[in-house]
Design an enzyme around this catalytic site. Structure first.
Site, short mmCIF file in Angstrom:
data_model
loop_
_atom_site.label_atom_id
_atom_site.label_comp_id
_atom_site.label_asym_id
_atom_site.label_seq_id
_atom_site.Cartn_x
_atom_site.Cartn_y
_atom_site.Cartn_z
N HIS A 82 0.84 -1.20 0.00
CA HIS A 82 0.00 0.00 0.00
C HIS A 82 0.87 1.24 0.00
CE1 HIS A 82 -3.69 2.25 0.76
NE2 HIS A 82 -2.88 3.09 1.39
N SER A 183 -7.33 4.53 8.91
CA SER A 183 -8.00 4.44 7.62
C SER A 183 -7.29 3.41 6.73
CB SER A 183 -7.98 5.83 6.97
OG SER A 183 -8.26 5.77 5.60
#
Ligand code: URA
Length: 433
Positions: A82, A183
């Protein structure tokens, strides 16, 4: 329990307990708490911070707010990667096929771009026919068959993040380490992979502007991942310079193909080799030297490129474009920008370049905005390069009506030209594990 008391407790700087955090997430997702109260809590979190324990509780509550992906049907070690968001960051298109060609399993859900940062899903959707929305079972079967699938996040993956992110976006509460960490990690945990490599960007084109803040964010996310039973590492990388030369969806796919064929720009190729090496090390526990040698071999012998072709074919994309990138659609206009003075490119304000690319049509300012896949920028003079007055420093592509003077001023405003040669930019600052 009352939301008012939770807000008041955080406003005074106290630690919220697990029950309070779970209550707030559950009830907000059920629409039982109004946006104004959640906005107030988010602002209190921004100002007062959260302990590691609170951030972990928040992350787990968010991860459990919707579907979680069960990857147990996949044979082999699953690995995810990510990026915290950057400009010209097409690394997933490259490192996914590299490590899949070496036997790791890449079952990855990616997001769309928002603001000046690009998203992997938009890049993939710029390949005619490529489906980013496929049935769950087909996704798992594809990973078992060819080792990789790259799809968009399912509608019900971490609904708490969808609601909270939308609110953060309009309440000036995006830039908070506890909120960014929860998040990102809630989505990574819900997405199910065993190993997670985080690419935490730092610099003018990233949320984190200092290495100190990026380190704090990276350490927080690595702790959460490891506490949740996922092997997690982070690499802190330079986003004070756009990655590679190309920004914009089709342009970035073409540049990713160049890297996969061994002809990519040095900075992008270097970062991809490093990221793929860490992903492979996490899956296999092999040494860095051995892993890097295999990663380089996969690039040099064409197996990574072959895997990318297999991925595009499996997801319905037109592989003819991958074999003949000159067939990709082209924009209506190309604008060449020229240097006003001679000297070295000392600095590129990467966030500003991302905004220009967005305005040309390559990104969205609002979630609903349509994307022009052909729009973007080719940076022909990067940090450290010498340019003569009148040399082309960038090419801008768009199909919109434009004001050349305005574009010229915006671009020149984003770069600094100096008489002194700046040092070669360091691309990787730190590894956190
Ligand atoms: N990316 C995310 O998914 N969430 C954030 O808060 C910031 C970047």
């Amino acid at each position: 329990m009352k939301m008012y008391d939770i807000i008041d407790k955080k406003r005074q700087g106290y630690q919220l307990n697990k029950n309070e955090i779970e209550y707030f997430i559950k009830e907000y997702v059920k629409n039982n708490i109004p946006d104004y109260q959640v906005s107030a809590l988010l602002m209190a979190i921004c100002l007062k911070g959260m302990t590691d324990e609170e951030i972990t509780d928040l992350t787990i509550a968010m991860a459990n707010s919707g579907d979680t992906l069960d990857l147990s049907q996949i044979n082999g070690i699953t690995v995810d990667k990510h990026s915290t968001g950057g400009v010209g960051d097409k690394t997933t298109l490259i490192v996914g096929p590299i490590v899949a060609s070496l036997g790791c399993k890449v079952a990855k859900m990616s997001g769309k771009g928002l603001g000046f940062t690009g998203g992997t899903i938009d890049k993939l959707e710029s390949i005619d026919g490529y489906k980013t929305n496929i049935k769950r079972q087909d996704f798992l079967n594809q990973v078992n068959k060819i080792g990789i699938s790259l799809i968009s996040q399912s509608e019900n993956l971490v609904p708490a993040d969808k609601k909270i992110y939308a609110l953060r976006d309009v309440t000036a509460t995006v830039n908070s380490i506890p909120l960014i960490a929860s998040s990102i990690m809630s989505k990574k945990i819900a997405a199910g992979s065993k190993c997670i490599l985080l690419d935490v960007k730092v610099g003018s084109g990233a949320f984190m502007k200092t290495i100190e803040d990026a380190t704090k964010l990276a350490q927080t996310m690595v702790n959460i991942g490891n506490m949740a039973g996922r092997e997690t590492k982070a690499v802190i990388t330079n986003m004070d310079i756009p990655l590679g030369h190309e920004i914009g969806n089709i342009l970035e796919v073409k540049e990713a193909i160049d890297v996969l064929k061994g002809n990519g720009p040095e900075d992008l190729t270097y970062i991809c080799i490093e990221l793929a090496t860490y992903m492979y090390m996490m899956c296999t526990k092999k040494s860095k030297e051995e892993s890097m040698a295999l990663v380089k071999k996969a690039l040099n012998d064409g197996s990574a490129f072959k895997k990318f072709r297999e991925l595009v074919i499996a997801q319905g994309g037109n592989v003819n474009l991958i074999d003949n990138p000159e067939l990709f659609l082209k924009p209506k206009y190309t604008i060449e920008l020229k240097a006003k003075n001679s000297g070295y490119i000392e600095h590129i304000d990467t966030g500003k370049i991302g905004i220009i690319s967005c305005n040309l049509g390559a990104g969205r300012n609002k979630k609903e905005d349509a994307i022009d896949y052909t729009a973007g920028i080719t940076i022909t003079a990067k940090t450290g390069e010498f340019v003569n007055k009148g040399d082309v420093i960038a090419k801008l592509y768009t199909s919109k009506k434009f004001d050349i003077q305005e574009l010229n001023d915006m671009y020149l405003n984003a770069i600094t030209i100096s008489k002194k040669q700046p040092p070669k930019p360091q691309m990787i600052y730190k590894i956190i594990d």
